[in-house]
Design an enzyme around this catalytic site. Structure first.
Site, PDB file in Angstrom:
ATOM      1  N   THR A  68       0.855  -1.186   0.000  1.00  0.00           N
ATOM      2  CA  THR A  68       0.000   0.000   0.000  1.00  0.00           C
ATOM      3  C   THR A  68       0.890   1.236   0.000  1.00  0.00           C
ATOM      4  O   THR A  68       2.115   1.144   0.096  1.00  0.00           O
ATOM      5  CB  THR A  68      -0.899   0.040   1.239  1.00  0.00           C
ATOM      6  OG1 THR A  68      -0.106   0.380   2.395  1.00  0.00           O
ATOM      7  CG2 THR A  68      -1.572  -1.300   1.489  1.00  0.00           C
ATOM      8  N   LYS A 103      13.233   8.748   0.241  1.00  0.00           N
ATOM      9  CA  LYS A 103      14.289   7.783  -0.057  1.00  0.00           C
ATOM     10  C   LYS A 103      15.625   8.222   0.555  1.00  0.00           C
ATOM     11  O   LYS A 103      16.369   7.392   1.099  1.00  0.00           O
ATOM     12  CB  LYS A 103      14.427   7.617  -1.570  1.00  0.00           C
ATOM     13  CG  LYS A 103      13.226   6.950  -2.224  1.00  0.00           C
ATOM     14  CD  LYS A 103      13.381   6.866  -3.735  1.00  0.00           C
ATOM     15  CE  LYS A 103      12.186   6.165  -4.386  1.00  0.00           C
ATOM     16  NZ  LYS A 103      12.323   6.096  -5.858  1.00  0.00           N
TER      17      LYS A 103
END
Length: 807
Positions: free
Chosen positions: A538, A666
């Site tokens: 998800t 990230k």
């Protein structure tokens, strides 16, 4: 002569009794000389005991009694008037007194075997086979311990030899199992599964060439097949191994069955009444192989614990305990002792637990006053798992597997020979524990159960990849990888045996409402699923809040969702603490580089002591494609962006890519891999979306793309010659200081010939600078986006977990 024994299920109405009679007829037709020992038919023993209990409590038992008689008669032309009359009088007497003794109980239960033997005898006679009803109460003599009597060997042997001399070898003796009598002629019984013991005694006294025990399964299994679906038949066991199995709960064998056979080396063969062509299990002086043989289970037990610091180092404690228990005729199956605080755990029959506690408390009454003993208490709802053939030195693998599956043994010990290990576990964990241990110690495929959250583009791709690779993984890795649940925010599809290729249709038609994680956890618990991996595909910021609960309930984690690793630092640490406490793993390689081995590489360098000084790169495959194309081609930025949208390279709302948050997350993930304590707010992000285009719908934004052109054209023309644009994440600064890192995400111009400048298409590229490598970075480059790439990266994490923690 062969002694043939048939169990209760083998004699049950229908296929059971038909097969039993067929087997006897075939043996007689083949010229075999046989003696047959029978148990009570079907559930007769349990039914008689239930009626007895109702009579003692003053409850109505007549209906149960009628059902019992109907089942036993069931159209058979056998006269049971005498046996039924005996039982009626016994029940009436018990109902009148409101209680019964063990002596009365033996008289009641004995009739089950008598009815069985009379029936088999009569049917054989009706079919022309000379059969003789033999009441073992006339042959086997015992002491007067009702309920668990011990045979008087010399007298029983003499009776049996004299009896069998009287009849010639053409007669088939149908002998009642389980029952005997004392020297006063009073009925006794030989204890649990005593019919096997009867058969073994006859085999010994008659010098039988073999004892064949016909039951409802194909032999002795590596575990109870009702609890472990992958259990396999053991073709051959030695007497010692079989005796261990019997002592530790193998329900096919009586604990005393093997002893009479060892004396004369009489083979015992376990066979299946319902599959008589199967060779079964042979028990003889020789084993077929070394190593672990089987898992057996003791139920209906309790743990009695004695604790006290003051007893440490004192001699004679064990002797006092066993004396107290011996005086109350209580047998101990397992004993385990602690050392840091003097503690002794004893496993006894559940029915004896309270008596044992009282006996021990009385024995150590004075020690309570001196505080040498602190408490004696009973732990119920436990079971014992014994691994026959397991050496303690190699027990670490199954033990670690139990801990990984959230099963902590209450205690364990090993035998004097060091070849068997026994565990006491909570009864609620028995089924799962057996499957975990069995999968770990036998050369059988290990099950790994996946629960997939999210079945969008990446999720669907992963599920199909797993289903397509199942057979190959089973063959190459000996891992049975199966998806047992697929969930989204509304629906849950669950199948404990594994979801198949029609999953997308099934979730629409068979999915159940999924509002709480408890729904899933209850299903996992009900089906005792082991080796669980939760896969988060998800992009939910709320689902990550369930991670800790999943870990605490026995799940390893694999995630493509970046939010958990970029949430608050306190959540990040709490999750790691939960993982450590539960000994679970969390893999998320795709969080940064899709299918590229970036996080593993950085983690290896960092943990090996390498000083990483900088990490820089193009983190987004989407933005890589966008600026590679824009830099190389003479086209407006809006046209390149529209093409990327049409090809599905961006999110439906491309502002989610252009805002830079994804690259920022990230970069933060990599910072935290280096043990830096940054928050997402510490990341400096160059948002590529002009202020006036940040609001409104995605459709509005897509209509106004041309408003981006002038700004990006200016940036492009302002570069030095031979330079190209790249959207870069840059982790730099003092990376040895947990507060010293600088995290930048921005659009930069780099030389076309540099490693960043040469990246093509939608590739991502990462430069890892270290103290050892100096100005020559480690470069990792490859596809940085795409459902197939990401799904394959998640699949890789799943397989790493399966092999590392489970394989």
């Amino acid at each position: 002569m062969k002694v043939i024994k048939f169990g209760g299920r083998s004699l049950a109405n229908g296929e059971g009794i038909k097969n039993t009679l067929r087997i006897i007829k075939e043996k007689v037709a083949d010229g075999e000389v046989i003696t047959v020992v029978v148990s009570a038919r079907g559930n007769a023993t349990d039914e008689l005991e239930s009626i007895l209990e109702k009579a003692a409590k003053g409850e109505s038992y007549q209906e149960d009694w009628e059902v019992f008689m109907d089942y036993q008669q069931d159209g058979f032309e056998v006269d049971f008037k005498e046996e039924f009359l005996v039982l009626e009088k016994l029940f009436e007497g018990v109902a009148l007194l409101g209680d019964y003794s063990k002596k009365i109980k033996d008289q009641v239960l004995a009739q089950g075997e008598v009815l069985s033997a009379k029936l088999v005898t009569q049917i054989l006679r009706n079919n022309g086979i000379p059969a003789h009803f033999t009441d073992s109460r006339l042959l086997i003599k015992t002491d007067a311990k009702f309920g668990d009597a011990q045979p008087l060997d010399a007298l029983s042997r003499e009776n049996i030899l004299n009896h069998f001399k009287f009849y010639n070898e053409d007669t088939v003796h149908i002998v009642t199992g389980f029952i005997a009598s004392n020297t006063q002629g009073e009925t006794t019984t030989l204890g649990r599964n005593g019919s096997n013991y009867t058969a073994a005694l006859l085999a010994n006294y008659l010098n039988a060439e073999e004892l064949q025990n016909f039951t409802h399964v194909d032999g002795i299994f590596t575990a109870n097949p009702d609890l472990v679906a992958d259990a396999q038949v053991i073709r051959q066991l030695s007497y010692d191994e079989a005796n261990e199995l019997a002592n530790f709960g193998a329900n096919i064998l009586h604990a005393k069955t093997i002893i009479p056979l060892i004396e004369k080396e009489i083979p015992l063969r376990i066979l299946n009444t319902f599959n008589s062509i199967h060779p079964g299990t042979l028990i003889s002086p020789v084993s077929s192989r070394k190593g672990i043989k089987s898992l057996s289970v003791l139920e209906e037990v309790a743990l009695v614990n004695l604790e006290g610091r003051g007893l440490l180092g004192k001699a004679g404690i064990d002797a006092r305990i066993f004396r107290a228990l011996g005086q109350n005729n209580i047998s101990v199956s397992i004993i385990s002792q602690g050392s840091s605080e003097r503690g002794i755990g004893l496993v006894v029959s559940a029915r004896d637990a309270e008596t044992a506690r009282i006996a021990i408390e009385r024995e150590f009454e004075a020690d309570f006053y001196t505080h040498d003993v602190s408490k004696v208490y009973v732990v119920r709802d436990v079971s014992v798992i014994s691994i026959v053939g397991q050496e303690l030195a190699t027990f670490n693998k199954p033990y670690n597997a139990l801990i990984r599956n959230q099963i902590v043994p209450v205690l364990f010990n090993n035998t004097v020979t060091g070849k068997n290990v026994s565990l006491v576990v909570e009864r609620k964990h028995l089924h799962k524990a057996l499957n975990v241990i069995h999968g770990e110690i036998f050369e059988i495929s290990k099950k790994v159960n996946l629960v997939v959250f999210g079945h969008g583009t990446v999720g669907s791709t992963l599920i199909n990849q797993v289903l397509a690779a199942q057979a190959d993984i089973l063959q190459r890795k000996n891992i049975q990888l199966q998806v047992v649940a697929i969930a989204n925010s509304r629906q849950l599809l669950f199948d404990a045996k594994g979801i198949g290729s029609s999953w997308f249709k099934d979730i629409q038609e068979k999915g159940i409402e999924f509002q709480s994680l408890d729904t899933l956890l209850s299903l996992v618990d009900r089906f005792h699923l082991e080796n669980l991996i939760a896969v988060d595909l998800t992009a939910s910021s709320t689902f990550i809040e369930k991670y800790i609960s999943l870990v605490q309930n026995g799940f390893d984690l694999v995630s493509a969702n970046k939010i958990a690793n970029t949430h608050s630092y306190s959540f990040y640490k709490d999750l790691r603490v939960a993982l450590q406490q539960s000994q679970k793993s969390y893999l998320y390689e795709t969080n940064v580089g899709a299918g590229l081995p970036l996080i593993d590489t950085i983690r290896l360098l960092h943990h090996s002591g390498e000083n990483i000084t900088r990490i820089k790169g193009v983190f987004s495959g989407t933005l890589s494609y966008l600026f590679n194309s824009f830099s190389a081609e003479d086209r407006p930025f809006s046209e390149v962006l529209k093409e990327a949208v049409d090809k599905g390279f961006t999110e439906p709302d491309p502002r989610e890519d252009l805002c830079g948050n994804d690259v920022g997350r990230k970069l933060l993930i990599l910072a935290r891999e280096l043990d830096l304590i940054n928050e997402f707010s510490d990341v400096s992000i160059h948002n590529l979306i002009p202020e006036h285009l940040r609001q409104g719908t995605a459709a509005d934004f897509l209509q106004r793309l041309q408003e981006l052109d002038s700004e990006f054209e200016t940036i492009k023309k302002g570069q030095k010659d031979g330079h190209v644009l790249r959207y870069v994440g840059d982790l730099h600064g003092n990376l040895l200081d947990e507060n010293g890192a600088v995290l930048d995400v921005k659009l930069v111009s780099v030389p076309k010939e540099s490693s960043l400048g040469q990246v093509k298409g939608a590739d991502s590229i990462f430069e890892i600078y270290t103290e050892s490598y100096g100005e020559n970075p480690i470069v990792i480059q490859g596809a940085g986006a795409g459902a197939a790439v990401t799904a394959r990266g998640v699949f890789g994490d799943i397989l790493r977990l399966a092999e590392r923690n489970i394989g």
